[in-house]
Design a protein around this motif. Structure first.
Motif, PDB file in Angstrom:
ATOM      1  N   THR A 117       0.918  -1.248   0.044  1.00 11.62           N
ATOM      2  CA  THR A 117      -0.036  -0.279  -0.002  1.00 11.62           C
ATOM      3  C   THR A 117       0.840   1.314  -0.002  1.00 11.62           C
ATOM      4  N   THR A 118       1.934   1.124   0.757  1.00  8.10           N
ATOM      5  CA  THR A 118       2.593   2.290   0.806  1.00  8.10           C
ATOM      6  C   THR A 118       3.318   2.764  -0.388  1.00  8.10           C
ATOM      7  N   THR A 119       3.914   1.486  -1.035  1.00 10.44           N
ATOM      8  CA  THR A 119       4.665   1.634  -2.435  1.00 10.44           C
ATOM      9  C   THR A 119       3.522   2.410  -3.462  1.00 10.44           C
ATOM     10  N   ILE A 120       2.345   2.050  -3.495  1.00  6.89           N
ATOM     11  CA  ILE A 120       1.244   2.417  -4.369  1.00  6.89           C
ATOM     12  C   ILE A 120       1.053   3.913  -4.131  1.00  6.89           C
ATOM     13  N   GLY A 121       1.018   4.189  -2.967  1.00  6.36           N
ATOM     14  CA  GLY A 121       0.947   5.709  -2.530  1.00  6.36           C
ATOM     15  C   GLY A 121       2.115   6.595  -2.956  1.00  6.36           C
ATOM     16  N   LYS A 122       3.236   5.982  -2.694  1.00  3.77           N
ATOM     17  CA  LYS A 122       4.555   6.608  -3.126  1.00  3.77           C
ATOM     18  C   LYS A 122       4.475   6.904  -4.602  1.00  3.77           C
ATOM     19  N   LEU A 123       4.318   5.781  -5.472  1.00  5.14           N
ATOM     20  CA  LEU A 123       4.338   5.914  -6.811  1.00  5.14           C
ATOM     21  C   LEU A 123       3.421   6.745  -7.489  1.00  5.14           C
ATOM     22  N   ALA A 124       2.116   6.848  -6.820  1.00  5.69           N
ATOM     23  CA  ALA A 124       1.009   7.730  -7.132  1.00  5.69           C
ATOM     24  C   ALA A 124       1.538   9.096  -7.048  1.00  5.69           C
ATOM     25  N   HIS A 125       2.176   9.283  -6.010  1.00  6.35           N
ATOM     26  CA  HIS A 125       2.883  10.559  -5.719  1.00  6.35           C
ATOM     27  C   HIS A 125       3.868  11.025  -6.558  1.00  6.35           C
ATOM     28  N   GLN A 126       4.843  10.080  -6.916  1.00  8.81           N
ATOM     29  CA  GLN A 126       5.807  10.284  -7.963  1.00  8.81           C
ATOM     30  C   GLN A 126       5.298  10.553  -9.256  1.00  8.81           C
ATOM     31  N   GLU A 148      -9.610   0.826   3.316  1.00  2.60           N
ATOM     32  CA  GLU A 148      -9.394   2.213   4.116  1.00  2.60           C
ATOM     33  C   GLU A 148      -7.861   2.779   3.983  1.00  2.60           C
ATOM     34  N   GLN A 149      -7.128   1.824   4.280  1.00  2.00           N
ATOM     35  CA  GLN A 149      -5.688   2.204   4.282  1.00  2.00           C
ATOM     36  C   GLN A 149      -5.238   2.887   2.719  1.00  2.00           C
ATOM     37  N   LEU A 150      -5.741   2.231   1.696  1.00  2.00           N
ATOM     38  CA  LEU A 150      -5.477   2.648   0.380  1.00  2.00           C
ATOM     39  C   LEU A 150      -6.238   4.018   0.201  1.00  2.00           C
ATOM     40  N   SER A 151      -7.400   4.237   0.772  1.00  2.00           N
ATOM     41  CA  SER A 151      -8.067   5.449   0.779  1.00  2.00           C
ATOM     42  C   SER A 151      -7.437   6.692   1.394  1.00  2.00           C
ATOM     43  N   GLU A 152      -6.783   6.294   2.374  1.00  2.00           N
ATOM     44  CA  GLU A 152      -5.903   7.199   3.098  1.00  2.00           C
ATOM     45  C   GLU A 152      -4.973   7.743   2.329  1.00  2.00           C
ATOM     46  N   TRP A 153      -4.328   6.853   1.680  1.00  2.00           N
ATOM     47  CA  TRP A 153      -3.185   7.239   0.640  1.00  2.00           C
ATOM     48  C   TRP A 153      -3.637   8.217  -0.537  1.00  2.00           C
ATOM     49  N   GLY A 154      -4.694   7.787  -0.788  1.00  2.00           N
ATOM     50  CA  GLY A 154      -5.689   8.391  -1.887  1.00  2.00           C
ATOM     51  C   GLY A 154      -5.647   9.746  -1.571  1.00  2.00           C
ATOM     52  N   GLU A 160      -7.772   9.945  -7.044  1.00  2.00           N
ATOM     53  CA  GLU A 160      -8.956   9.173  -6.731  1.00  2.00           C
ATOM     54  C   GLU A 160      -8.912   7.622  -6.571  1.00  2.00           C
ATOM     55  N   VAL A 161      -9.607   7.430  -5.549  1.00  2.00           N
ATOM     56  CA  VAL A 161      -9.700   5.730  -5.168  1.00  2.00           C
ATOM     57  C   VAL A 161     -11.031   4.978  -5.673  1.00  2.00           C
TER      58      VAL A 161
END
Ligand code: GDP
Length: 304
Positions: A117-126, A148-154, A160-161
């Protein structure tokens, strides 16, 4: 710079040991190689990779007529880079397979807790900071709290998630994700999946259903299937990689938590033993701590 900082634990143990070795042996002999072998194995480079590396080193040392142990240091770093590339440099190509003017779909697989999940969030940001329109799909409908955790990253990285409720069919969520990404003309869709490994047949069925759905919507997609592995789990990461590549076609590895281990040599073992390229590495917990894997920078980070 990121590599230097993120690899500080591995560097500390690795280069200290190498320097120590070089100081102890003035001449490069059989004993030198034996001790070097131990240092490499301790860094989790992996036994068979180490054997290959030592063979290569011996040949190179002979070819160049090197006898001074100090001199052999640079040959070691050269060979570490070479062993990463292996015989098929093209296949080791770094960077993600991104579609130029079309939607790129990236599927993330891996067991819980590895940093998916963290990686998806980081890559989305990048990707977003590169100007791309990014969307996420919460395909881990199995683990409580995953959506929920992925939504938080979103929220955190402002993308958008697409999600359904817990327990729903992952393939259906991903189908909706693709539909939504197409209609919003997104550039990249990052899809989470469930990380249960207890039952390989289930895993295989779930992943192949997800892939079928994606393929039906977009031929040639998913463009990447990235397996996320936790570097701190060492050889265990290697066995996870074996299981996942039996369950699905893994196109690249994301190796997380390299900053948390002194055994960063696992990168080389993964590439050498499984033939799968390491595409991204996690070098810390910050959103900017995800880097494209660069073998030169990596090896430099080990010695710098
Ligand atoms: P998931 O279950 O695979 O989705 O794992 P998470 O994304 O929830 O990550 C598990 C933990 O690992 C979290 O505390 C993350 O902050 C941490 N983590 C993820 N990537 C890295 C990394 O590259 N370095 C460090 N130090 N921690 C990381």
């Amino acid at each position: 710079y990121k590599y230097k900082e993120g690899l500080s634990k591995t560097r500390k143990s690795f280069s200290e040991k190498i320097n120590d070795l070089v100081a102890r042996y003035r001449k490069v002999d059989e004993d030198f190689f034996e001790d070097l072998e131990e240092v490499l194995i301790a860094a989790d480079v992996g036994v068979s990779t180490v054997m290959d590396l030592i063979d290569e080193l011996k040949m190179e040392v002979k070819r160049r007529n090197i006898s001074d142990s100090q001199e052999v240091k640079s040959v070691i770093s050269e060979k570490l880079v070479d062993i990463y590339y292996g015989e098929d440099e093209e296949d080791a190509a770094v960077g993600l397979n991104m579609q130029e003017n079309d939607l790129t779909v990236i599927l993330f697989v891996g067991v819980n807790g590895v940093g998916k999940t963290t990686t998806i969030g980081k890559l989305a940001h990048q990707l977003k900071s590169e100007g791309k329109k990014v969307m996420l799909t919460a395909g881990d409908t199995f683990r409580a709290g995953a959506i929920e955790q992925l939504s938080e990253w979103g929220k955190r990285v402002d993308v958008e998630v697409i999600k359904h409720s817990e327990g729903s069919d992952p393939a259906a969520v991903i189908y909706d994700g693709i539909r939504a990404a197409k209609s919003r003309q997104a550039d990249v869709l990052l899809c989470d999946t469930a990380g249960r490994l207890q039952n390989k047949v289930n895993l295989m069925n779930e992943l192949s259903k997800v892939k079928r759905v994606i393929e039906r919507e977009i031929p040639n997609a998913p463009h990447e299937v990235l397996l996320v592995l936790d570097a701190t789990t060492g050889q265990n990461a290697l066995s996870q990689a074996k299981t996942f590549s039996e369950a699905t076609n893994v196109s690249g590895i994301v190796l997380t938590k390299l900053d948390g281990t002194a055994k960063g040599g696992i990168v080389l073992a993964i590439r050498n033993e499984l033939g799968i390229p390491v595409k991204l590495v996690g070098l810390g917990e910050k959103v900017t701590d995800l880097q494209n894997f660069d073998p030169q920078a990596f090896v430099y980070g080990l010695f710098a």
